[in-house]
Design a protein around this motif. Structure first.
Motif, short mmCIF file in Angstrom:
data_model
loop_
_atom_site.label_atom_id
_atom_site.label_comp_id
_atom_site.label_asym_id
_atom_site.label_seq_id
_atom_site.Cartn_x
_atom_site.Cartn_y
_atom_site.Cartn_z
N LYS A 107 -19.98 73.55 75.96
CA LYS A 107 -18.58 73.10 75.93
C LYS A 107 -17.92 73.31 77.29
CE LYS A 107 -14.48 71.87 74.57
NZ LYS A 107 -14.12 70.44 74.54
N ARG A 108 -18.24 74.40 77.95
CA ARG A 108 -17.67 74.64 79.28
C ARG A 108 -18.10 73.54 80.26
NH1 ARG A 108 -19.46 80.28 78.28
NH2 ARG A 108 -17.67 81.44 77.44
N GLN A 109 -19.31 73.01 80.07
CA GLN A 109 -19.81 71.99 80.99
C GLN A 109 -19.22 70.61 80.70
OE1 GLN A 109 -23.91 71.79 81.97
NE2 GLN A 109 -24.04 73.93 82.57
N VAL A 110 -19.02 70.27 79.44
CA VAL A 110 -18.48 68.93 79.14
C VAL A 110 -16.97 68.89 79.26
CG1 VAL A 110 -20.45 68.38 77.66
CG2 VAL A 110 -18.37 69.33 76.63
N GLY A 111 -16.33 70.06 79.29
CA GLY A 111 -14.91 70.13 79.57
C GLY A 111 -14.01 69.72 78.42
N SER A 112 -12.72 69.63 78.72
CA SER A 112 -11.72 69.37 77.68
C SER A 112 -11.85 67.98 77.07
CB SER A 112 -10.31 69.56 78.25
OG SER A 112 -10.11 68.68 79.36
N ASN A 113 -12.40 67.04 77.82
CA ASN A 113 -12.57 65.68 77.29
C ASN A 113 -13.88 65.50 76.54
OD1 ASN A 113 -10.10 64.75 78.30
ND2 ASN A 113 -11.00 64.30 80.30
N GLY A 114 -14.74 66.50 76.59
CA GLY A 114 -15.99 66.45 75.84
C GLY A 114 -15.84 67.18 74.52
N ARG A 115 -16.83 67.02 73.66
CA ARG A 115 -16.79 67.74 72.38
C ARG A 115 -18.18 68.27 72.06
NH1 ARG A 115 -18.54 64.38 68.07
NH2 ARG A 115 -18.86 62.22 68.72
N VAL A 116 -18.22 69.41 71.43
CA VAL A 116 -19.48 70.05 71.07
C VAL A 116 -19.43 70.48 69.61
CG1 VAL A 116 -21.05 71.97 71.52
CG2 VAL A 116 -19.86 70.87 73.43
N HIS A 117 -20.47 70.15 68.88
CA HIS A 117 -20.64 70.59 67.50
C HIS A 117 -21.92 71.42 67.42
CE1 HIS A 117 -17.74 67.96 65.24
NE2 HIS A 117 -17.76 67.36 66.43
#
Length: 223
Positions: free
Chosen positions: A69-79
């Protein structure tokens, strides 16, 4: 901040780990004390970009998903999904403590609770060896289904030889799964293997696979 979504799941024939408090220590042992290096190596191989959507299957206590999540940032999403409710609760607590927005929920890899084409990247680390043969193929088919066209899979697992004794054999009843076996499983699901090799930590091996840019059956039907 997202909270854990814990549901009662159907019974699975895969190995489910319930002792979440001991899981991080076990991972430390299995990576020969190099768990942080392993996590950094995995994310480097996945080559995540800001804004991407990521699914971590068999996420355990969530450390890799939180780092993703830290790598994909605020515009990314992680499940992150795991069959163990204990793992999901611990993962959610970790994310909350870290101030990281990751959605954790219970789920089975043979029946992923997501729509077709939902993710740019699927991560599978130290999980496939927990599954018996049939479930491995079902898992691969589900990974293909939830990946976007040209989405990618990173799979990392132990390359332990059959009959080998040691800490891996002691803790994992479904044994090893080497590179050729992993490649065959994901090719069988329609993914294209783009890269494979050793991780550089113990006997860990990895492969990268890519989802085709379009569905072959749909393409044939268009002609």
């Amino acid at each position: 901040m997202k909270t854990a979504e814990v549901q009662q799941l159907p019974k699975t024939s895969g190995l489910v780990l319930h002792k979440a408090a001991q899981y991080d220590l076990l991972l430390w042992l299995l990576t020969l004390g190099r768990e942080r290096n392993f996590r950094e190596r995995a994310l480097g191989l996945a080559n995540l970009s800001p804004g991407e959507s990521v699914l971590d299957i068999g996420c355990g206590t969530g450390t890799l998903a939180i780092a993703a999540k830290r790598q994909v940032g605020s515009n990314g999403r992680v499940h992150g999904i795991d069959a163990s409710s204990e793992m999901i609760r611990r993962a959610s607590r970790k994310a909350s403590k870290a101030g990281t927005d990751v959605a954790f929920q219970t789920g089975l890899v043979e029946s992923l609770p997501f729509c077709d084409g939902s993710f740019d990247v699927v991560l599978s680390t130290l999980m496939l060896h927990h599954l018996p043969g049939t479930l491995r193929s079902q898992c691969a088919a589900e990974v293909r289904r939830v990946l976007k066209p040209e989405g990618r899979l990173l799979a990392i697992d132990f390359g332990t030889s059959p009959g080998e004794k040691g800490i891996v054999a002691h803790f994992h009843r479904h044994g090893h799964i080497n590179l050729s076996e992993m490649a065959a499983i994901f090719r069988g699901a329609g993914l294209q293997i783009s890269e494979s090799g050793t991780v550089g930590i113990g006997d860990l091996e990895y492969l990268l696979a890519v989802s085709p840019c379009c569905d072959a059956s749909a393409e044939q039907g268009a002609h």
